[in-house]
Design a protein around this motif. Structure first.
Motif, PDB file in Angstrom:
ATOM      1  N   LEU A  95       8.526   1.187 -17.978  1.00  0.00           N
ATOM      2  CA  LEU A  95       9.911   1.650 -17.944  1.00  0.00           C
ATOM      3  C   LEU A  95      10.082   2.902 -18.783  1.00  0.00           C
ATOM      4  CD1 LEU A  95      11.793  -1.738 -18.439  1.00  0.00           C
ATOM      5  CD2 LEU A  95      11.406  -0.501 -16.323  1.00  0.00           C
ATOM      6  N   GLU A 129      15.532  -7.693 -15.789  1.00  0.00           N
ATOM      7  CA  GLU A 129      16.831  -7.336 -15.225  1.00  0.00           C
ATOM      8  C   GLU A 129      16.681  -6.429 -14.010  1.00  0.00           C
ATOM      9  OE1 GLU A 129      20.039  -6.206 -18.038  1.00  0.00           O
ATOM     10  OE2 GLU A 129      18.477  -6.579 -19.546  1.00  0.00           O
ATOM     11  N   GLN A 166       2.500  -5.393 -14.271  1.00  0.00           N
ATOM     12  CA  GLN A 166       3.365  -4.853 -15.321  1.00  0.00           C
ATOM     13  C   GLN A 166       4.186  -3.709 -14.759  1.00  0.00           C
ATOM     14  OE1 GLN A 166       0.735  -3.435 -18.348  1.00  0.00           O
ATOM     15  NE2 GLN A 166       0.807  -1.355 -17.575  1.00  0.00           N
ATOM     16  N   ALA A 172      11.361   2.998 -13.217  1.00  0.00           N
ATOM     17  CA  ALA A 172      10.457   1.857 -13.274  1.00  0.00           C
ATOM     18  C   ALA A 172       9.233   2.168 -12.420  1.00  0.00           C
ATOM     19  CB  ALA A 172      11.152   0.600 -12.761  1.00  0.00           C
ATOM     20  N   THR A 224      13.364   5.980 -19.759  1.00  0.00           N
ATOM     21  CA  THR A 224      14.793   6.251 -19.673  1.00  0.00           C
ATOM     22  C   THR A 224      15.035   7.623 -19.090  1.00  0.00           C
ATOM     23  OG1 THR A 224      15.137   4.890 -21.615  1.00  0.00           O
ATOM     24  CG2 THR A 224      16.922   6.344 -21.020  1.00  0.00           C
ATOM     25  N   SER A 271      17.295   4.679 -15.562  1.00  0.00           N
ATOM     26  CA  SER A 271      15.966   4.140 -15.857  1.00  0.00           C
ATOM     27  C   SER A 271      15.003   4.444 -14.719  1.00  0.00           C
ATOM     28  CB  SER A 271      16.021   2.617 -16.036  1.00  0.00           C
ATOM     29  OG  SER A 271      16.746   2.271 -17.171  1.00  0.00           O
ATOM     30  N   ARG A 322      19.845  -0.868 -22.126  1.00  0.00           N
ATOM     31  CA  ARG A 322      18.484  -0.507 -21.728  1.00  0.00           C
ATOM     32  C   ARG A 322      17.908  -1.711 -20.986  1.00  0.00           C
ATOM     33  NH1 ARG A 322      20.334   3.530 -23.077  1.00  0.00           N
ATOM     34  NH2 ARG A 322      19.639   5.029 -24.594  1.00  0.00           N
ATOM     35  N   PRO A 323      18.051  -1.733 -19.666  1.00  0.00           N
ATOM     36  CA  PRO A 323      17.586  -2.912 -18.929  1.00  0.00           C
ATOM     37  C   PRO A 323      16.076  -3.076 -19.030  1.00  0.00           C
ATOM     38  CG  PRO A 323      18.234  -1.166 -17.427  1.00  0.00           C
ATOM     39  CD  PRO A 323      18.577  -0.705 -18.800  1.00  0.00           C
ATOM     40  N   ASP A 324      15.653  -4.325 -19.151  1.00  0.00           N
ATOM     41  CA  ASP A 324      14.217  -4.602 -19.189  1.00  0.00           C
ATOM     42  C   ASP A 324      13.713  -4.878 -17.776  1.00  0.00           C
ATOM     43  OD1 ASP A 324      15.283  -7.085 -18.710  1.00  0.00           O
ATOM     44  OD2 ASP A 324      14.389  -8.069 -20.440  1.00  0.00           O
ATOM     45  N   ALA A 325      12.427  -5.140 -17.660  1.00  0.00           N
ATOM     46  CA  ALA A 325      11.811  -5.341 -16.341  1.00  0.00           C
ATOM     47  C   ALA A 325      12.411  -6.538 -15.618  1.00  0.00           C
ATOM     48  CB  ALA A 325      10.306  -5.507 -16.491  1.00  0.00           C
TER      49      ALA A 325
END
Length: 176
Positions: A116, A98, A113, A29, A118, A27, A93-96
């Motif tokens: 994200l 996590e 914000q 970020a 992949t 991922s 699929r890790p979110d913000a």
């Protein structure tokens, strides 16, 4: 090519792909506002693909020493580990939230914000899971045709220990 060699080859390919997914970016970020982007490799996001690959390769190695029934059980386990690796590749699929636990600079308190995206690692994990599933399926379907390497070293049940010693004294190998 013999099915046993195909299973070995698929297991090694799966191990390579799943291990590669641990080191590639899973991922990206982007916290925005000029802050640097943060990349998370597969091992930071999930350790499941590498663990599944190592366990499956051990199972494939053990099949070389096992009888047909145990080979089939191990092939089913390899197949299930491949399916689990596919599931991890498709669903993790890790979110913000996590990712902010892993890297505090991505938390809501620091940034408004986080965008994200992949990376390529889930695709490698998916391909490795498919290879592992194929190895398990081929092993399951062809387990009865595999050679047992330990049969070469088993002794003749009709021969007594004295007969075996006499054969050794005569220069013969009693295990053949």
């Amino acid at each position: 090519m013999r099915p046993q060699r195909i299973v070995d080859l698929l297991a090694v390919v799966a191990l390579a792909l799943l291990a590669l997914s641990a080191y590639l970016t899973w991922s990206h970020a982007d916290p925005g506002s000029g802050r640097p982007t943060v990349d998370f490799n597969g091992y930071a996001v999930t350790r499941a693909p590498v663990t599944l690959a190592l366990a499956a390769v051990v199972a494939v190695v053990v099949t070389k020493l096992a009888g047909t029934a145990l080979r089939r059980v191990l092939a089913v386990l390899v197949l299930l580990m491949g399916v689990a690796a596919i599931g991890v590749a498709l669903q993790v699929r890790p979110d913000a939230g996590e990712l902010s636990r892993l890297r505090p600079e991505l938390s809501q308190a620091v940034t408004d914000q986080v965008a994200l995206s992949t990376g390529p690692a889930p695709w490698f994990a998916l391909a490795g899971g498919l290879a592992l599933s194929a190895a398990g399926l081929i092993g399951l379907l062809t387990a009865h045709r595999w050679r047992r390497p330990t049969m070469r070293y088993e002794r003749d049940p009709a021969a007594t220990p004295a007969d075996q010693w006499k054969a050794i004294d005569a220069g013969e190998d009693p295990t053949i």
